[in-house]
Write an enzyme that holds these catalytic residues in place. Sequence first.
Site, mmCIF file in Angstrom:
data_model
loop_
_atom_site.group_PDB
_atom_site.id
_atom_site.type_symbol
_atom_site.label_atom_id
_atom_site.label_comp_id
_atom_site.label_asym_id
_atom_site.label_seq_id
_atom_site.Cartn_x
_atom_site.Cartn_y
_atom_site.Cartn_z
ATOM 1 N N GLY A 112 10.504 -7.180 2.810
ATOM 2 C CA GLY A 112 10.671 -8.383 1.974
ATOM 3 C C GLY A 112 11.878 -8.338 1.075
ATOM 4 O O GLY A 112 12.820 -7.569 1.715
ATOM 5 N N ARG A 113 11.874 -9.034 0.169
ATOM 6 C CA ARG A 113 13.152 -9.067 -0.649
ATOM 7 C C ARG A 113 13.229 -7.660 -1.154
ATOM 8 O O ARG A 113 14.613 -6.994 -1.229
ATOM 9 C CB ARG A 113 13.175 -9.931 -1.868
ATOM 10 C CG ARG A 113 13.041 -11.581 -1.465
ATOM 11 C CD ARG A 113 12.630 -12.488 -2.766
ATOM 12 N NE ARG A 113 11.296 -12.099 -3.059
ATOM 13 C CZ ARG A 113 10.200 -12.826 -3.120
ATOM 14 N NH1 ARG A 113 10.491 -14.083 -2.728
ATOM 15 N NH2 ARG A 113 8.935 -12.642 -3.346
ATOM 16 N N ILE A 114 12.308 -6.923 -1.634
ATOM 17 C CA ILE A 114 12.573 -5.672 -2.196
ATOM 18 C C ILE A 114 12.900 -4.520 -1.104
ATOM 19 O O ILE A 114 13.633 -3.894 -1.157
ATOM 20 C CB ILE A 114 11.465 -5.147 -3.144
ATOM 21 C CG1 ILE A 114 11.485 -6.002 -4.389
ATOM 22 C CG2 ILE A 114 11.598 -3.494 -3.492
ATOM 23 C CD1 ILE A 114 10.157 -6.004 -5.075
ATOM 24 N N ARG A 169 1.644 -1.870 -5.492
ATOM 25 C CA ARG A 169 0.552 -1.811 -6.491
ATOM 26 C C ARG A 169 -0.362 -0.559 -6.100
ATOM 27 O O ARG A 169 -0.681 -0.232 -5.041
ATOM 28 C CB ARG A 169 -0.357 -3.244 -6.399
ATOM 29 C CG ARG A 169 0.524 -4.161 -6.986
ATOM 30 C CD ARG A 169 0.711 -4.290 -8.524
ATOM 31 N NE ARG A 169 1.204 -5.786 -8.822
ATOM 32 C CZ ARG A 169 2.713 -5.578 -9.438
ATOM 33 N NH1 ARG A 169 3.345 -4.415 -8.973
ATOM 34 N NH2 ARG A 169 3.156 -6.730 -9.683
ATOM 35 N N GLU A 196 -4.279 1.293 -14.022
ATOM 36 C CA GLU A 196 -2.836 1.704 -14.858
ATOM 37 C C GLU A 196 -3.324 1.465 -16.068
ATOM 38 O O GLU A 196 -3.597 0.331 -16.620
ATOM 39 C CB GLU A 196 -2.029 0.496 -14.075
ATOM 40 C CG GLU A 196 -0.602 1.285 -14.184
ATOM 41 C CD GLU A 196 0.278 0.298 -13.337
ATOM 42 O OE1 GLU A 196 0.203 0.318 -12.002
ATOM 43 O OE2 GLU A 196 0.877 -0.354 -13.776
ATOM 44 N N HIS A 248 5.058 2.333 -14.033
ATOM 45 C CA HIS A 248 5.451 1.018 -13.633
ATOM 46 C C HIS A 248 6.780 0.951 -14.240
ATOM 47 O O HIS A 248 7.116 -0.378 -14.930
ATOM 48 C CB HIS A 248 4.529 0.389 -14.134
ATOM 49 C CG HIS A 248 4.185 -1.112 -13.280
ATOM 50 N ND1 HIS A 248 3.048 -1.730 -13.060
ATOM 51 C CD2 HIS A 248 5.268 -1.795 -12.578
ATOM 52 C CE1 HIS A 248 3.229 -2.897 -12.481
ATOM 53 N NE2 HIS A 248 4.530 -2.985 -12.242
#
Length: 316
Positions: free
Chosen positions: A149-151, A231, A260, A279
């Site tokens: 996708g975008r990343i 994630r 997390e 993160h």
Amino acid sequence: MPRVPVMADPMPPLFHELLGDGYEVLPWDLQPGSASLERAVGIITYSHPKVDGALLDRMPNLKVVSNHGVGVDHINVPDAEARKIPVGNTPGCLDAATADLTMALILATARNVVVGDRYARSPEFTHYDPSILIGHEVSGTTLGIIGLGRIGRQVARRALAFDMRVLYFNRTRNEDAEQDLNVTYVPFDDLLGQSDFIALNCPLTRETTGLISGPQFALMKKSAILVNMARGPVVDHAALYDALKSGQIAGAGIDVTDPEPLPRDHPLLSLGNLVITPHLGSASDRTRRRMMEMTIENLNAGVTGQPLSWQVRSPK
Ligand code: NAP
């Protein structure tokens, strides 16, 4: 002028500064009779607290949920939509920073950057020894991106600059991306089997929960390195531990975990072939400022009943 009350979890001073005097920031208070829940017109989710229908039902004045970040797996978007509360996020501005860290984890894991740093500081480092800490070459190898996708596209661009062959898997083949970038679509299992590095850049959804588990590690090369920038729950942590401990794969770089943070005595933290960051995907000064600005722009729109600049919509 009365200030607009918004409920937010603890935010840094810059966020308060950018919000300005028009807002009154109420504490994240979920206790019975909480004045925050009663009064808030907007919610800012800064460090990703959970927002679901049960919470929204306790907020009679709420008009908008504005998330600081692109991933909204902590927000029940259908619950918000059912209550006509728009949910905003901050897509796009963090692509470069998150892709940079994806490459950083690839390089750090493959080339023993963290282990090497510890060794170089230790009393054991007494002379240059060309036989120690021989890593895996990154240049010229194959990267498989799950979630182009975008990343993911920004990761591909960086990998291509490292002369890597780039494979990808999405649920929907992206022929535009294939034209723009020299990337090749392959079925999921083929990507796992052919890649030297596997980057997870997909969202956390019901479908991607546990996407990488024992059977998927079994398909990977023994020299493979997995990087999770998505994630934590996308990777089954017990299976990751087994794969790293047994040498089923060579290493992993993870920016996100489940839970997390991990408990301090979690077995994964004992492994030398794991590099872990807390993160930090979007954690650059410029990106974090832009994320705050976009969060506030969505908030401003929501509290005044305008369409959000960046609104999350659940898949139909
Ligand atoms: P995006 O533009 O929506 O891209 C997500 C990509 O994942 C899409 O190409 C999508 O394609 C693919 N995808 C979705 N479900 C999939 C599945 N089941 N299997 C394979 N591919 C799947 O999102 P983005 O802005 O790049 O962000 C992606 C995620 O990165 C966020 O949701 C967030 O969780 C994570 N993130 C992490 C950090 C960090 O600090 N570590 C920072 C920013 C973002 P299809 O729909 O065609 O499958």
